[in-house]
Design a protein around this motif. Sequence first.
Motif, PDB file in Angstrom:
ATOM      1  N   TYR A  28       0.859  -1.179   0.000  1.00  0.00           N
ATOM      2  CA  TYR A  28       0.000   0.000   0.000  1.00  0.00           C
ATOM      3  C   TYR A  28       0.892   1.224   0.000  1.00  0.00           C
ATOM      4  CZ  TYR A  28      -4.415  -2.349   0.664  1.00  0.00           C
ATOM      5  OH  TYR A  28      -5.524  -3.108   0.477  1.00  0.00           O
ATOM      6  N   GLU A  47     -14.498   9.188   5.861  1.00  0.00           N
ATOM      7  CA  GLU A  47     -13.847   7.908   5.586  1.00  0.00           C
ATOM      8  C   GLU A  47     -14.368   7.305   4.289  1.00  0.00           C
ATOM      9  OE1 GLU A  47     -14.745   5.965   9.202  1.00  0.00           O
ATOM     10  OE2 GLU A  47     -12.946   6.678  10.217  1.00  0.00           O
ATOM     11  N   LYS A  48     -15.626   7.538   4.042  1.00  0.00           N
ATOM     12  CA  LYS A  48     -16.204   7.020   2.809  1.00  0.00           C
ATOM     13  C   LYS A  48     -15.485   7.613   1.597  1.00  0.00           C
ATOM     14  CE  LYS A  48     -20.623   6.584   3.549  1.00  0.00           C
ATOM     15  NZ  LYS A  48     -22.080   6.868   3.554  1.00  0.00           N
ATOM     16  N   HIS A  49     -14.929   8.793   1.771  1.00  0.00           N
ATOM     17  CA  HIS A  49     -14.234   9.458   0.671  1.00  0.00           C
ATOM     18  C   HIS A  49     -12.719   9.288   0.763  1.00  0.00           C
ATOM     19  CE1 HIS A  49     -17.712  11.765  -0.997  1.00  0.00           C
ATOM     20  NE2 HIS A  49     -18.203  11.444   0.177  1.00  0.00           N
ATOM     21  N   GLY A  50     -12.289   8.448   1.679  1.00  0.00           N
ATOM     22  CA  GLY A  50     -10.860   8.169   1.761  1.00  0.00           C
ATOM     23  C   GLY A  50     -10.088   9.096   2.681  1.00  0.00           C
ATOM     24  N   TRP A  70     -13.365   2.387   0.893  1.00  0.00           N
ATOM     25  CA  TRP A  70     -11.976   2.551   1.191  1.00  0.00           C
ATOM     26  C   TRP A  70     -11.258   1.437   0.420  1.00  0.00           C
ATOM     27  CZ3 TRP A  70      -9.095   5.991   1.302  1.00  0.00           C
ATOM     28  CH2 TRP A  70      -8.116   6.307   2.236  1.00  0.00           C
ATOM     29  N   THR A  71      -9.996   1.504   0.264  1.00  0.00           N
ATOM     30  CA  THR A  71      -9.324   0.551  -0.606  1.00  0.00           C
ATOM     31  C   THR A  71      -9.319  -0.871  -0.064  1.00  0.00           C
ATOM     32  OG1 THR A  71      -7.688   2.266  -0.232  1.00  0.00           O
ATOM     33  CG2 THR A  71      -7.622   1.116  -2.329  1.00  0.00           C
ATOM     34  N   GLY A  72     -10.050  -1.083   1.009  1.00  0.00           N
ATOM     35  CA  GLY A  72     -10.096  -2.432   1.530  1.00  0.00           C
ATOM     36  C   GLY A  72      -8.877  -2.808   2.336  1.00  0.00           C
ATOM     37  N   MET A  73      -8.300  -1.844   3.012  1.00  0.00           N
ATOM     38  CA  MET A  73      -7.163  -2.144   3.864  1.00  0.00           C
ATOM     39  C   MET A  73      -7.636  -2.832   5.133  1.00  0.00           C
ATOM     40  SD  MET A  73      -4.700   1.137   3.603  1.00  0.00           S
ATOM     41  CE  MET A  73      -5.922   2.424   3.739  1.00  0.00           C
TER      42      MET A  73
END
Lengths: 340, 340
Positions: free
Chosen positions: A47, A92-95, B107-110
């Motif tokens: 990542y 969080e939904k938007h990163g 989220w990117t699935g972390m």
Amino acid sequence: MAVTIKDVSAKCGLSISTVSKAFNNYADISAETRELVHRTAREIGYYPNAIARTLKTNRSYNLGVLFQEERGTGLTHSFFASVLDAFKSEAEKHGYDITFINHNISWTGMTYLEHCRYRNVDGVCVVCANFYAPEVVELVASDIPVVTIDHAFSNRSCVLSENIEGMKALVAHAAALGHRRIAYVHGEHASVTENRITGFYRGLSEHGIEANPEYLVDSVYDSPEAGAKAIKQLMQLPEPPTCILMPDDHTALGALAAAAELGLRVPEDLSIGGYDGSRITQMTHPRITTVVQDSKCMGKQAALYLIDRIENPRTAGSEMGMIPTKLLAGESIGPVPERK
Amino acid sequence: MAVTIKDVSAKCGLSISTVSKAFNNYADISAETRELVHRTAREIGYYPNAIARTLKTNRSYNLGVLFQEERGTGLTHSFFASVLDAFKSEAEKHGYDITFINHNISWTGMTYLEHCRYRNVDGVCVVCANFYAPEVVELVASDIPVVTIDHAFSNRSCVLSENIEGMKALVAHAAALGHRRIAYVHGEHASVTENRITGFYRGLSEHGIEANPEYLVDSVYDSPEAGAKAIKQLMQLPEPPTCILMPDDHTALGALAAAAELGLRVPEDLSIGGYDGSRITQMTHPRITTVVQDSKCMGKQAALYLIDRIENPRTAGSEMGMIPTKLLAGESIGPVPERK
DNA sequence: ATCGTTTTCGGAACCGTTTCCGATCTGCGG
DNA sequence: CCGCAGATCGGAAACGGTTCCGAAAACGAT
């Protein structure tokens, strides 16, 4: 320990820049290469390191949250906690992650703005603070995107709860039940309070009730003790009110207890109103009549405004979101008792 | 925009490395130089950029907080909010900020661990989660310092509330008031719950009360609705309990309302106990008898353990802090009613 | 076969710090 | 006057990425 972009580039025999571009969806990367990069990244558990990325791009995907420190309540305050929770979820939904901005003791003495720069936050949500404090003003005047809650600065986005209407509705509800001696115990001075007082007076005048200055009591938010004191004070007036509106639900809960102490039944002898619409209002007996603030919506909207401002710096303007309130009739405001 | 170390070095005609060393209290910098650096830094408003520093040193001065996501409550839960608030305050006192660790939608699935690495947190406090979830286990098994609250992993520091003693004290209090038919409505299964059940049984046996399996009801935390349901179910037993202990104060509040609905006076007809010692217990009428958990102390202790582990990786061991609980007698548990 | 264009990739500088190591300078004993 | 130790400072690489720009390859058209 941590796996870096170098490992990925080595593993698939590509340059670092190619891997980076594959990850950031650059156009000059072939579909197969992109696929290869993503596959091997998944394989070795790569990542991108947010820190390195932030250093280079100046985008941290981190939103600051400014909470007041003066009062001890902090995160414990149910309304703000709820707003924050919704803000956090949407972010969080938007990163985005969130970090608290403050200057607690033993810290290097940074101002809010300095703390924001120190942590490179992309934007800040001012949830609850003294909006007139120089530090807050400095932050709001800076180039960092800001959204405020329950306070409007010019050329800054904000989310407001419809406090005037909410208070008016509460007064109207009491008036409809025959109350004319309605008191309002209000919280500290802030935009919120001012709007509620405005709503209070408008509600009164719309029902032809003359305002009695003795019925407006200066108190504080979220203090059952202060609420109890206010109640006792009001009930000692030569002509005590028949209905008392409290600044928030917690205080209203304290008021219920105070009334019980005074031997007054609610709502038979005295009506009491709350504000916020927190969960506890529905667990008491009698249930507290209150005005529900849509805290979830407020937090979410604030996040959306802020992120919009961050991601579209030129097109996004300063928005003002007015979130409707809703009267929630419980049993704590009842018909006015017969004049003895 | 932001002022960097370069500006400082230029302004005082020193190299970048000298300025850096002056800021980090290196020994090979003369007192005058150090003074000069600090002075000009203050003048032009320089603060080291945390991002760049983190990249180089691998120390972010950021602590992760792992909150459960499954239930909607999140930050709204007053006990956890209080623990978190104390944790945050103590962390800030030591120069740490906090960030929430989670894996929300889109989220990117972390995983939790990946999120921690992504943000370079120095350590994590697991406040409230399913401690048996693979992701949590992965995190706990990693090389990142971890402290857990209300759950003990081997070789990890933890902070525990004295739940066994707390529950025993509550039972003892009820028994002292003559209760022998005592029911316990407990929350979801977790270490906390198991300890409380243990304490419940021990309390009973210490007072020579035989445990009645019908008096142990499986319910959930923080749900007044579920609490109300449990109450009604219990009161329909051929031999209903005279005292019902609820999993937490919110649920107890719901139980009070349920009792009122059933036409039962508390505590004259039925005694009800809470747990947590949240503020609301003291605002109700009757005040709720509860067990105070020292959430402030728990949060603070967790921060201290974690920071110790971070800053003294070799000397610091895995500590286990047991935080005492305290019975807070209100009026909701009264003398047992005369057997009719 | 030549040339220009497009596609795809790599080199290298840079973001703002830290930190290792070498360079310079000073003072002092011999 | 020389040499050496200690005190101060600067140079430069590194942290893990991003991104500009140039190079190579592939391709189509003439």
